[in-house]
Design a protein around this motif. Structure first.
Motif, short mmCIF file in Angstrom:
data_model
loop_
_atom_site.label_atom_id
_atom_site.label_comp_id
_atom_site.label_asym_id
_atom_site.label_seq_id
_atom_site.Cartn_x
_atom_site.Cartn_y
_atom_site.Cartn_z
N CYS A 195 0.84 -1.20 0.00
CA CYS A 195 0.00 0.00 0.00
C CYS A 195 0.88 1.26 0.00
O CYS A 195 0.66 2.18 -0.79
N ASP A 196 1.92 1.28 0.82
CA ASP A 196 2.83 2.43 0.86
C ASP A 196 3.53 2.62 -0.49
O ASP A 196 3.68 3.73 -0.98
N TYR A 197 3.94 1.49 -1.08
CA TYR A 197 4.65 1.54 -2.37
C TYR A 197 3.76 2.22 -3.42
O TYR A 197 4.20 3.10 -4.15
N LEU A 198 2.50 1.81 -3.48
CA LEU A 198 1.60 2.36 -4.51
C LEU A 198 1.26 3.82 -4.20
O LEU A 198 1.17 4.65 -5.10
N ARG A 199 1.07 4.13 -2.91
CA ARG A 199 0.74 5.52 -2.54
C ARG A 199 1.88 6.44 -2.96
O ARG A 199 1.65 7.50 -3.55
N ASP A 200 3.12 6.01 -2.74
CA ASP A 200 4.28 6.84 -3.11
C ASP A 200 4.35 7.08 -4.61
O ASP A 200 4.99 8.04 -5.06
N ARG A 201 3.74 6.22 -5.38
CA ARG A 201 3.78 6.38 -6.84
C ARG A 201 2.51 7.03 -7.39
O ARG A 201 2.26 7.02 -8.59
N GLY A 202 1.68 7.54 -6.49
CA GLY A 202 0.52 8.32 -6.91
C GLY A 202 -0.66 7.51 -7.38
O GLY A 202 -1.55 8.03 -8.06
N VAL A 203 -0.69 6.22 -7.04
CA VAL A 203 -1.84 5.39 -7.45
C VAL A 203 -3.02 5.72 -6.53
O VAL A 203 -2.85 5.76 -5.30
N THR A 204 -4.19 5.98 -7.11
CA THR A 204 -5.35 6.26 -6.26
C THR A 204 -5.83 4.94 -5.63
O THR A 204 -5.66 3.86 -6.21
N GLU A 205 -6.41 5.03 -4.46
CA GLU A 205 -6.87 3.86 -3.68
C GLU A 205 -5.77 2.79 -3.56
O GLU A 205 -5.95 1.63 -3.96
N PRO A 206 -4.62 3.17 -3.01
CA PRO A 206 -3.49 2.24 -2.94
C PRO A 206 -3.79 0.98 -2.12
O PRO A 206 -3.35 -0.11 -2.49
N ARG A 207 -4.55 1.15 -1.03
CA ARG A 207 -4.83 -0.01 -0.18
C ARG A 207 -5.68 -1.04 -0.95
O ARG A 207 -5.39 -2.23 -0.98
N LEU A 208 -6.73 -0.54 -1.60
CA LEU A 208 -7.61 -1.43 -2.36
C LEU A 208 -6.82 -2.14 -3.47
O LEU A 208 -6.97 -3.36 -3.68
N ASN A 209 -5.99 -1.38 -4.17
CA ASN A 209 -5.17 -1.97 -5.23
C ASN A 209 -4.26 -3.07 -4.70
O ASN A 209 -4.15 -4.15 -5.28
N ALA A 210 -3.60 -2.77 -3.57
CA ALA A 210 -2.68 -3.76 -2.98
C ALA A 210 -3.47 -5.02 -2.56
O ALA A 210 -3.01 -6.16 -2.79
N GLU A 211 -4.64 -4.82 -2.01
CA GLU A 211 -5.45 -5.97 -1.58
C GLU A 211 -5.87 -6.83 -2.77
O GLU A 211 -5.78 -8.06 -2.73
N ILE A 212 -6.31 -6.16 -3.83
CA ILE A 212 -6.77 -6.93 -5.01
C ILE A 212 -5.60 -7.71 -5.62
O ILE A 212 -5.74 -8.89 -5.97
N LEU A 213 -4.44 -7.08 -5.69
CA LEU A 213 -3.27 -7.76 -6.27
C LEU A 213 -2.82 -8.93 -5.39
O LEU A 213 -2.53 -10.02 -5.91
N LEU A 214 -2.81 -8.72 -4.08
CA LEU A 214 -2.35 -9.81 -3.21
C LEU A 214 -3.37 -10.96 -3.23
O LEU A 214 -2.99 -12.14 -3.28
N ALA A 215 -4.64 -10.62 -3.20
CA ALA A 215 -5.67 -11.67 -3.25
C ALA A 215 -5.53 -12.47 -4.55
O ALA A 215 -5.68 -13.70 -4.56
N HIS A 216 -5.19 -11.77 -5.63
CA HIS A 216 -5.01 -12.44 -6.92
C HIS A 216 -3.80 -13.39 -6.86
O HIS A 216 -3.89 -14.53 -7.31
N VAL A 217 -2.71 -12.91 -6.27
CA VAL A 217 -1.51 -13.74 -6.16
C VAL A 217 -1.79 -14.99 -5.32
O VAL A 217 -1.38 -16.10 -5.66
N LEU A 218 -2.52 -14.80 -4.21
CA LEU A 218 -2.76 -15.93 -3.29
C LEU A 218 -3.97 -16.77 -3.73
O LEU A 218 -4.28 -17.79 -3.10
#
Ligand SMILES: C[S@@+](CC[C@H](N)C(=O)[O-])C[C@H]1O[C@@H](n2cnc3c(N)ncnc32)[C@H](O)[C@@H]1O
Length: 280
Positions: A11-34
């Motif tokens: 979430c921090d990584y995406l926020r630092d790169r200006g991605v909107t809704e970084p937490r949601l994005n990180a959750e969706i990506l991790l859920a996809h990986v797992l």
């Protein structure tokens, strides 16, 4: 690393790169990986992820941090409660287009013949086929789009009798076809080219031919109205999506083009979005 820790880090990584809704994005990506639902991340925050899973998650975060659309990374988009495969090179269906589908479903009677012009991954036409008995033709000039629409047809288990594919430019299709349609539906390219700089980075990753409709955004809509008229049955519906500020110009075009304007529907943001008209 535990799920909770790696999620925070992502979430921090995406926020630092200006991605909107970084937490949601990180959750969706991790859920996809797992390969789990997002909720299960929260139920198992202290579980450890393997090195391989952590590396894959990092690769996905890297792509997302470069503003590649989330849907291209996970390869899926949910539209009208159905799951569609999606990939780079094909337009990503938007939630506001579900309004278009809702209006169409209210007007399909029995096995109405429907033409979905510019079908992309097939979201509109396949949803109509799924929720009704319409006989649908999915048309797009882009080969990657037609291939993906065919994959999505098969994934949904829809028959090739109910859903036909046509890889062609709309104008040449109109010249060739002997069919008459009870409904033509389209989410056409309608963004004026001058707006290119104002678009989010993610949108700029989609093929230009799916987005832009010439200087005023109406280039494709003009031929949709004039040529669509030729292949619609009497009383048939033309239903299409428009962009911000296009209502007045489009109202003139459809009424001058021999259509009766039935409705213009707003989306959730209050923007005039869906034009419903009928051949006179
Ligand atoms: C905004 S996208 C919509 C895709 C899909 N209907 C959706 O809503 O997700 C527009 C689509 O029209 C297609 N297209 C653009 N010009 C076309 C033409 N002249 N003939 C046929 N398809 C065209 C593009 O390839 C693209 O897939």
């Amino acid at each position: 690393m535990q799920i909770g820790e790696i999620l925070r880090w992502g979430c921090d990584y995406l926020r630092d790169r200006g991605v909107t809704e970084p937490r949601l994005n990180a959750e969706i990506l991790l859920a996809h990986v797992l390969n789990v639902k997002r909720l299960s991340l929260y139920l198992n925050l202290k579980d450890r992820v393997s090195t391989r899973e952590a590396e894959l998650f990092q690769r996905f975060l890297f792509r997302r941090g470069k503003r590649e659309p989330l849907q291209y990374i996970i390869g899926e988009v949910i539209f009208s409660r159905l799951s569609f495969r999606i990939r780079k090179g094909v337009f990503i269906p938007r939630p506001e287009t579900e309004f278009l589908v809702r209006e169409a479903l209210q007007r399909i009677v029995g096995d109405t013949k429907v033409l979905d012009v510019g079908t992309g991954c097939g979201a509109i036409g396949l949803t109509l086929a799924w929720f009704s008995n319409a006989e649908v033709t999915l048309l797009d000039k882009s080969k990657p789009a037609v291939r993906l629409a065919e994959e999505n047809r098969k994934n949904l288990g829809l028959s090739s009798r109910q859903v036909k594919l046509a890889g062609a430019d709309f104008l040449s299709f109109v010249d060739r076809t002997k069919s008459r349609f009870g409904m033509i539906i389209s989410n056409p390219p309608y963004i004026p080219v001058s707006e290119i700089e104002r678009l989010p980075e993610e949108v700029k990753r989609e093929p230009k031919g799916t987005l832009f409709g010439g200087p005023d955004g109406l280039r494709f809509i003009r031929s949709l109205i004039s040529e669509g008229y030729r292949i619609l049955s009497a009383g048939g519906h033309l239903i299409f999506e428009i962009g911000y500020g296009q209502k007045k110009a489009v109202t003139d075009l459809v009424t001058r083009g021999g259509f009766i304007l039935e409705a213009i529907i707003k989306d959730l943001a209050g923007i005039d979005r869906v034009v419903v008209c009928r051949k006179n």
